[in-house]
Design a protein around this motif. Structure first.
Motif, PDB file in Angstrom:
ATOM      1  N   MET A  39      30.900   7.732 -77.276  1.00 49.44           N
ATOM      2  CA  MET A  39      29.614   7.153 -76.842  1.00 49.44           C
ATOM      3  C   MET A  39      29.134   7.892 -75.598  1.00 49.44           C
ATOM      4  O   MET A  39      29.871   8.073 -74.647  1.00 49.44           O
ATOM      5  N   THR A  40      27.870   8.355 -75.635  1.00 54.43           N
ATOM      6  CA  THR A  40      27.289   9.052 -74.491  1.00 54.43           C
ATOM      7  C   THR A  40      26.375   8.120 -73.708  1.00 54.43           C
ATOM      8  O   THR A  40      25.626   7.339 -74.284  1.00 54.43           O
ATOM      9  N   HIS A  41      26.464   8.208 -72.381  1.00 54.29           N
ATOM     10  CA  HIS A  41      25.634   7.359 -71.534  1.00 54.29           C
ATOM     11  C   HIS A  41      24.265   7.985 -71.262  1.00 54.29           C
ATOM     12  O   HIS A  41      23.362   7.285 -70.779  1.00 54.29           O
ATOM     13  N   TRP A  42      24.104   9.282 -71.561  1.00 55.78           N
ATOM     14  CA  TRP A  42      22.839   9.945 -71.254  1.00 55.78           C
ATOM     15  C   TRP A  42      21.683   9.383 -72.071  1.00 55.78           C
ATOM     16  O   TRP A  42      20.531   9.461 -71.644  1.00 55.78           O
ATOM     17  N   ILE A  43      21.974   8.844 -73.233  1.00 56.95           N
ATOM     18  CA  ILE A  43      20.892   8.414 -74.116  1.00 56.95           C
ATOM     19  C   ILE A  43      20.114   7.231 -73.550  1.00 56.95           C
ATOM     20  O   ILE A  43      18.956   7.009 -73.895  1.00 56.95           O
ATOM     21  N   ILE A  44      20.731   6.460 -72.655  1.00 60.95           N
ATOM     22  CA  ILE A  44      20.009   5.329 -72.064  1.00 60.95           C
ATOM     23  C   ILE A  44      19.196   5.753 -70.843  1.00 60.95           C
ATOM     24  O   ILE A  44      18.322   4.999 -70.374  1.00 60.95           O
ATOM     25  N   ALA A  45      19.421   6.964 -70.343  1.00 61.95           N
ATOM     26  CA  ALA A  45      18.732   7.426 -69.133  1.00 61.95           C
ATOM     27  C   ALA A  45      17.209   7.452 -69.275  1.00 61.95           C
ATOM     28  O   ALA A  45      16.501   7.079 -68.331  1.00 61.95           O
ATOM     29  N   PRO A  46      16.634   7.893 -70.424  1.00 65.20           N
ATOM     30  CA  PRO A  46      15.169   7.879 -70.517  1.00 65.20           C
ATOM     31  C   PRO A  46      14.556   6.486 -70.435  1.00 65.20           C
ATOM     32  O   PRO A  46      13.359   6.362 -70.139  1.00 65.20           O
ATOM     33  N   VAL A  47      15.336   5.455 -70.689  1.00 60.42           N
ATOM     34  CA  VAL A  47      14.839   4.079 -70.570  1.00 60.42           C
ATOM     35  C   VAL A  47      15.103   3.539 -69.170  1.00 60.42           C
ATOM     36  O   VAL A  47      14.229   2.918 -68.545  1.00 60.42           O
ATOM     37  N   ILE A  48      16.301   3.795 -68.650  1.00 62.14           N
ATOM     38  CA  ILE A  48      16.694   3.240 -67.352  1.00 62.14           C
ATOM     39  C   ILE A  48      15.940   3.887 -66.193  1.00 62.14           C
ATOM     40  O   ILE A  48      15.514   3.207 -65.244  1.00 62.14           O
ATOM     41  N   LEU A  49      15.753   5.211 -66.236  1.00 58.37           N
ATOM     42  CA  LEU A  49      15.140   5.911 -65.106  1.00 58.37           C
ATOM     43  C   LEU A  49      13.738   5.390 -64.788  1.00 58.37           C
ATOM     44  O   LEU A  49      13.461   5.003 -63.647  1.00 58.37           O
ATOM     45  N   PRO A  50      12.806   5.343 -65.747  1.00 59.48           N
ATOM     46  CA  PRO A  50      11.482   4.776 -65.408  1.00 59.48           C
ATOM     47  C   PRO A  50      11.535   3.287 -65.111  1.00 59.48           C
ATOM     48  O   PRO A  50      10.729   2.785 -64.313  1.00 59.48           O
ATOM     49  N   ALA A  51      12.500   2.565 -65.722  1.00 59.99           N
ATOM     50  CA  ALA A  51      12.635   1.129 -65.438  1.00 59.99           C
ATOM     51  C   ALA A  51      13.055   0.877 -63.993  1.00 59.99           C
ATOM     52  O   ALA A  51      12.697  -0.155 -63.416  1.00 59.99           O
ATOM     53  N   LEU A  52      13.813   1.779 -63.403  1.00 57.10           N
ATOM     54  CA  LEU A  52      14.200   1.652 -61.997  1.00 57.10           C
ATOM     55  C   LEU A  52      13.130   2.193 -61.055  1.00 57.10           C
ATOM     56  O   LEU A  52      12.920   1.662 -59.959  1.00 57.10           O
ATOM     57  N   LEU A  53      12.446   3.256 -61.479  1.00 59.29           N
ATOM     58  CA  LEU A  53      11.430   3.846 -60.631  1.00 59.29           C
ATOM     59  C   LEU A  53      10.238   2.913 -60.421  1.00 59.29           C
ATOM     60  O   LEU A  53       9.682   2.841 -59.322  1.00 59.29           O
ATOM     61  N   ALA A  54       9.838   2.203 -61.475  1.00 53.35           N
ATOM     62  CA  ALA A  54       8.652   1.355 -61.387  1.00 53.35           C
ATOM     63  C   ALA A  54       8.776   0.286 -60.305  1.00 53.35           C
ATOM     64  O   ALA A  54       7.909   0.190 -59.425  1.00 53.35           O
TER      65      ALA A  54
END
Length: 513
Positions: free
Chosen positions: A1-16
């Motif tokens: 299981m790779t954790h990078w795949i959730i980064a495109p969702v988590i990154l903007p969710a934290l930035l906002a």
């Protein structure tokens, strides 16, 4: 299981929320973090595309719960390509918003922008139909906020219409999910692929209703005729950078149709046979005709571009409705083209708006910076109309070639070629009125003062046109990649087995499924 795949969702969710809480009154800081976040998304997306380019399927189990009980994010060639396309588009849209000053004309533009990107990324990566619904709602909320950015009665009316139509789609989506869960006991797409194939001929009513409802929902998102009424006013009244970002949102509907109707309800599934040819193809052909007729009849430049988006989505849907590997490959090539071309045209219309009293297609004083703006409009117009040498011409050739063996080939060729001629006339009419028939002196003062933002705006539009040129130059490579992508979609067993057979810390015994 790779954790990078959730980064495109988590990154903007934290930035906002960070932008809202820590940089609410500092537009410079907001811009810096927003651009940095999008650049990071491009890097992550490129990594994901590279990892899936050999046919690998990436999986992330939230909470380490195995499917079908847990929420999963899945990355294959299709989803990672759409993530990369979204990230690249977001960068140029963001640069234009900063250069033109649109982001400083209202409150919370950058936070809403990040939430919008989060919703789009989640819709492309989710492996669960219910979470596809959740990300659709994130899209709806963020896009409504962006639509009414900078205020105005016309923008508010268009925003209300946009929300009402999409709420209808959300309600139908919930009905469809309820019907599917009642029939199968699951909403995980990989699990549904297994269970839908086991439904007996005497138990098809519920699943047929669900399949039709899902098609209606995705057709609303894709603005397919006759479910397109929300798009012209909504896109025309939205701020130009917002409308440009919305160019990828109609593709979410197309993506969902491709994903669901190749994996869960494939063309050879008897339970839902006939949906593609009987319903989707005629609606797609009518969308092409209506969209390009709207281009010819539009009285405002922004509405002309909005109707061209409807026509381009019709082209995408024509290819999708044929549901062969060749046609899906053509559709995927055309999706990239139409997203870039539509976004570029919306931004170009704003360049024209900044130098004219309005966007009415009537002779007016000349546009400031007319030669460069005219050149960009010319490039965007021939791309959207499907003229050589840009990628729209190649995309239409691929669609027409895919339709060659279809029993509806004559109708497809006739409508596509005729509508292409109509769109050429519409764009030629608009261009001649804007840049050739102009008369008098430009009424816009202070051109020198606006040089810096105008330069960044032109860079953003030029970047999109350059990407269209690259999409043409590397058409052979791109089409080869979309061909392998289509082959993977029509052989979903690796996707299904990766999702279902990968254990998690909280896996349940197979007998408990």
């Amino acid at each position: 299981m790779t954790h990078w795949i959730i980064a495109p969702v988590i990154l903007p969710a934290l930035l906002a929320p960070f932008i809202v809480l820590a940089a609410r009154y500092h537009i410079g800081i907001q811009r810096a973090f927003s651009v940095a976040g999008v650049l990071a998304l491009i890097g992550i997306a490129l990594s994901l595309v590279f990892q899936t380019s050999d046919g690998s399927v990436l999986l992330y189990q939230l909470g380490d719960w195995a499917a079908p009980f847990g929420i999963v994010l899945v990355g294959d060639r299709l989803s990672t390509m759409m993530v990369l396309l979204t990230a690249v588009l977001a960068l140029f849209v963001l640069l234009y918003a900063i250069g033109s000053g649109w982001d400083d004309r209202g409150r919370h533009f950058h936070a809403l922008f990040q939430f919008q990107v989060m919703g789009i990324m989640g819709a492309f990566l989710t492996g669960d139909l219910f979470n596809l619904f959740v990300f659709f709602e994130v899209l709806l909320i963020a896009s409504y906020g962006l639509m009414i950015h900078a205020g105005g009665n016309a923008r508010l009316r268009a925003g209300v219409q946009y929300v009402l139509f999409n709420l209808i789609g959300s309600t139908l989506f919930l009905f469809a999910l309820g019907a599917i869960y009642a029939e199968t006991g699951t909403l995980n797409m990989a699990d549904l692929a297994n269970r839908a194939a086991l439904i007996g001929a005497e138990e098809t009513v519920g699943i047929r209703v669900a399949a039709v409802l899902l098609l209606l929902v995705f057709a609303i998102k894709a603005a397919l005729v006759p479910l397109h009424f929300w798009l012209p006013s909504s896109y025309a009244e939205a701020p130009a950078p917002v409308a440009a970002l919305f160019a990828i949102m109609t593709k979410v509907g197309a993506y969902a149709i491709i994903r669901v109707y190749t994996m869960i309800f494939p063309p050879d599934l008897e339970v839902t046979s006939g949906l593609h040819e009987v319903w989707l193809l005629p609606a797609a052909l009518i969308s092409v005709a209506v969209g390009m007729t709207g281009v010819l009849g539009a009285k405002r430049l922004d509405r002309l571009v909005a109707f061209s988006v409807i026509g381009s989505m019709g082209m995408v849907m024509v290819a999708i409705s044929l549901f062969t590997p060749q046609s899906i490959a053509a559709a995927l090539y055309y999706i990239v083209h139409s997203t870039l071309a539509g976004a570029a045209l919306f931004l170009i219309s704003d360049l024209v708006r900044s130098a004219r009293a309005n966007l009415e297609l009537t002779p007016q004083p000349p546009v400031a910076g007319a030669p460069l703006t005219a050149a960009l409009f010319f490039a965007g117009a021939i791309a959207m109309a499907g003229l050589p040498p840009l990628s729209g011409f190649l995309g239409k050739l691929l669609v027409l070639d895919a339709a060659y063996s279809s029993p509806f080939m004559v109708w497809i060729w006739a409508i596509v070629l005729t509508s292409s001629l109509v769109s050429i006339l519409g764009f030629a009419r608009a261009g001649s009125i804007l840049f050739w028939k102009a008369h008098g002196a430009s009424p816009v003062p202070g051109a020198a003062e606006a040089k810096r933002p105008a330069t960044l705006s032109y860079i953003a539009v030029g970047g999109l046109i350059a990407l269209l040129a690259a999409h043409t130059v590397f058409a052979g490579y791109v089409h080869g990649y979309t061909t392998t992508m289509a082959a993977q979609l029509f052989a979903p067993e690796p996707y299904v087995s990766t999702v279902i057979d990968t254990p998690g810390k909280h896996s349940k015994p197979k007998g408990d499924h």
